[in-house]
Each structure stands twice: as C-alpha cells, then as structure tokens.
Design an enzyme around this catalytic site. Structure first.
Site, PDB file in Angstrom:
ATOM      1  N   CYS A   6      -0.352   5.059   7.414  1.00 47.55           N
ATOM      2  CA  CYS A   6      -0.997   4.964   6.094  1.00 47.55           C
ATOM      3  C   CYS A   6       0.041   5.095   4.984  1.00 47.55           C
ATOM      4  O   CYS A   6       0.436   6.203   4.615  1.00 47.55           O
ATOM      5  CB  CYS A   6      -2.068   6.040   5.947  1.00 47.55           C
ATOM      6  N   CYS A   9      -1.095   7.061   1.990  1.00 52.50           N
ATOM      7  CA  CYS A   9      -1.117   8.524   2.150  1.00 52.50           C
ATOM      8  C   CYS A   9       0.293   9.098   2.099  1.00 52.50           C
ATOM      9  O   CYS A   9       0.507  10.174   1.539  1.00 52.50           O
ATOM     10  CB  CYS A   9      -1.703   8.933   3.501  1.00 52.50           C
ATOM     11  N   ASP A  10       1.234   8.440   2.740  1.00 50.38           N
ATOM     12  CA  ASP A  10       2.527   9.064   3.014  1.00 50.38           C
ATOM     13  C   ASP A  10       3.726   8.430   2.307  1.00 50.38           C
ATOM     14  O   ASP A  10       4.830   8.974   2.376  1.00 50.38           O
ATOM     15  CB  ASP A  10       2.783   9.056   4.533  1.00 50.38           C
TER      16      ASP A  10
END
Ligand code: NDP
Length: 315
Positions: free
Chosen positions: A139, A142-143
């Site tokens: 992701c 997300c990261d």
C-alpha cells in the site's frame, strides 16, 4: 458446552466497503434492521486510497477514507447496526444461517449479504515475506511517506500500480516500476502519466528475483526475462501492486465460486447458489471492481434480500 453467545437477526451484512454500507442503507430503509460486521479493515479498500475522482456526485473528487466515513454515517443514520468484528466461520447448511464472529459470537440470520471484498496479492518470494513491514508494502498510500526523498520500486502494471507509482513519484526521488510484460494493463491515461513522469523508470519484461537486505529493504535484484540479465539496484522501499484476491475463504464449500475464489452470482442478481445468501462488491466481481459498481451491487443485494424475506413472510 461452549460459552459462545447467540443472536438472531433478519439480515446480516458481512463487510464494510461501498457494497456493505450501501446494502445496509437500503436494508435499513426497508426496515429489515440489518446488522453489519465491518471486518478487519472498516471501510474497505477505499480507506487506503487517496483521491477518488470517478465516484459520481463529487465534482471536485473526494478522499477515499472520507468517502467511507460518509457511507458509514449514512448507513448508521438510517438505522443499520454497525459493529466491529470479523466473520470467522459459517454454516449455510440450513436456515437460519450461522455466522460466527471472532470465533466466539454466533449470529443466526434469515438472510446473509456477503460483501467481504478483496485483498492485495503478493509475489510469493521469500525475501518479500521476510521484509514485509521492513520496507516491503502493498500500500503505497499507507507507507509511501516513510520513503520520502528515497528510491523505491513498485511491481505491477495495472491501474493500481500506475496510480501508486505516480503517488510515490511525488514523494520519492526515483520510482522503479517493474513490469513483467512489454506493455502495461493500466488504462491509457494512467500509462501516459506514468511514462511522462520524469522520475519513474520502467523496467519492461522484468521480474523481481529478490528483495535485498537483511533486516530492512536495501535493494532489489531485477531480471530481464528477454536477456536473462539481472541488475541490482539500491532501494529503500519495495511496493507490490499486482492485483487482489477475493476474501471468500470462509465460504469455501458452502457457496459456488470460480477457480480464483470469486463468488458466483446469478447474472443480473446478487443471488448465490444458496437461497437467502447474497453477494455484492469485489468478492463477486473480478471485472469492474469499482466503488460505484460495488455500491450498485450492494443495493441489488439488499433489494434481493428484501424480496426473499418478504416472500417468506419474514419482513
Ligand atoms: P490488475 O489485475 O488490473 O493488474 C494487475 C497487474 O499486476 C497486471 O499488470 C499484472 O501483469 C501484474 N501482475 C500480476 N501478477 C504478477 C506477478 N506475479 N508478478 C508481476 N506482475 C504481476 O489489478 P489492479 O489492482 O491494478 O486493478 C484492479 C482493477 O481496479 C482494474 O479493473 C483497474 O482498472 C481498477 N482500478 C481503477 C483505478 C481507477 O480507475 N482510478 C485505480 C486502481 C484500480 P499482466 O498485465 O502481465 O497480467
């Protein structure tokens, strides 16, 4: 004796993406008092995206997580009973259907709407699993933040990979995009954006041999399948964006599925092979997989469930 608690409901909705919440909105408005269990990722896949530009009704776009908060609020306002919990086992052998939540609570339902969505796929190589969470991620949204100003790689060539490569290109110094064929599956507009991004370098006809690094990602070995030559490139983050797997494992053996685990529905309906069990959203759709199509199929499932329950004189 087990000390599990049992509760009887008319309509149980499993999953909280656009399909689940839309089914909840319709079922609640039809006075079916739906109970919805959100699963491990409340809001579903849209909670790990950034801007959604193609959901009608938002002329200026909307952030995925924000949109899912709207979905949830709307379902709750209509009277849906929304709960945190994961369906871990089912028994569809007879009415009422049984669904266990977190292995401890038993829900008995007259109708079940499955909206469990799909999850990211992995390459399946040892180094990817070993370094997962230590620079390997599925992701980017997300990261990606953790790799600001650094070099990263992303595997995949669909719209997700293209979208995530572009997202990363705004944060990272260089993005290597590892594409296994000599072309991308992504839509033309996304491909053009990727190919025009100055800091995205595409490795065509290439596969990931190994993610390098002992305790965290330090590089990647990329093999060109045409020439059989490998190169090792230093990177700090390794992102995988190669598609999704339907979250249908707990229904194996109860519900008809295709060979990849997508639940089969009767075309033009949300009905599965089990009367009173319906499926909506990505868990039954390998073609369209859009928020708007998932929401539409969630609406269908609630209407199908309502007709089923009223024909039986239950609601
Ligand atoms: P897709 O299934 O469309 O693409 C998966 C990609 O990963 C393909 O390019 C595939 O390669 C590649 N791949 C699969 N397995 C491997 C592997 N083992 N090694 C290397 N590469 C691999 O998945 P997406 O998640 O990209 O998209 C899913 C759906 O969602 C699509 O319909 C897409 O259009 C849609 N979507 C739309 C968006 C939008 O409109 N904004 C954004 C994101 C997704 P190959 O091509 O060779 O098979």
């Amino acid at each position: 004796m087990s000390n599990e608690t049992t509760e009887r409901v008319h309509v149980l909705i499993i999953g909280s993406g656009p399909a689940g919440y839309t089914a909840a909105i319709y079922a609640a408005r039809a006075n079916m008092k739906p109970v919805l269990y959100q699963g491990i990722q409340p809001g579903g896949q849209l909670t790990i995206t950034t801007e959604v530009e193609n959901y009608p009704g938002f002329p200026d776009g909307v952030q995925g997580p924000e949109m899912m908060v709207h979905f949830e609020k709307q379902a709750a306002r209509m009277g849906a009973d929304i709960r945190y919990g994961l369906a871990t086992k089912v028994d569809f052998s007879q009415q009422p259907y049984k669904v266990w939540i977190d292995d401890e609570k038993l829900i008995e339902a007259d109708a079940v709407i499955i909206c469990t969505g799909a999850s990211a796929k992995w390459l399946g190589i040892e180094s990817e699993q070993r370094l997962n969470g230590f620079g390997v991620s599925a992701c980017a949204v997300c990261d990606g933040f953790f790799f600001r100003g650094k070099e990263v790689a992303i595997v995949g060539a669909g719209d997700t990979a293209a979208e995530e490569a572009l997202y990363l290109s705004k944060l990272c110094s260089t993005v290597l995009m590892i594409v296994r064929r000599d072309q991308m599956r992504a839509s033309k507009v996304m491909q053009d954006r990727v190919l025009n991004a100055p800091n995205i370098k595409v490795y065509w006809n290439s596969v990931t041999d190994e993610v390098l690094g002992e305790h965290k990602v330090e590089g990647v070995r990329i093999k060109n399948t045409q020439t059989n030559e490998s190169v090792e490139v230093p990177i700090s983050g390794f992102f995988v964006a190669i598609g999704h797997k339907p979250n249908s494992d707990i229904f194996q053996g109860w519900i008809d599925m295709d060979e990849t685990g997508y639940i089969k529905t009767i075309p033009g309906t949300s009905k599965t092979n089990v009367e009173g069990v319906f499926a909506a959203g990505d868990v039954q759709d390998k073609n369209y997989r859009q928020a708007v199509t998932a929401a539409g199929s969630g609406c269908m499932a609630a209407l199908d469930a309502e007709r089923y329950l009223s024909a039986k004189g239950i609601v």
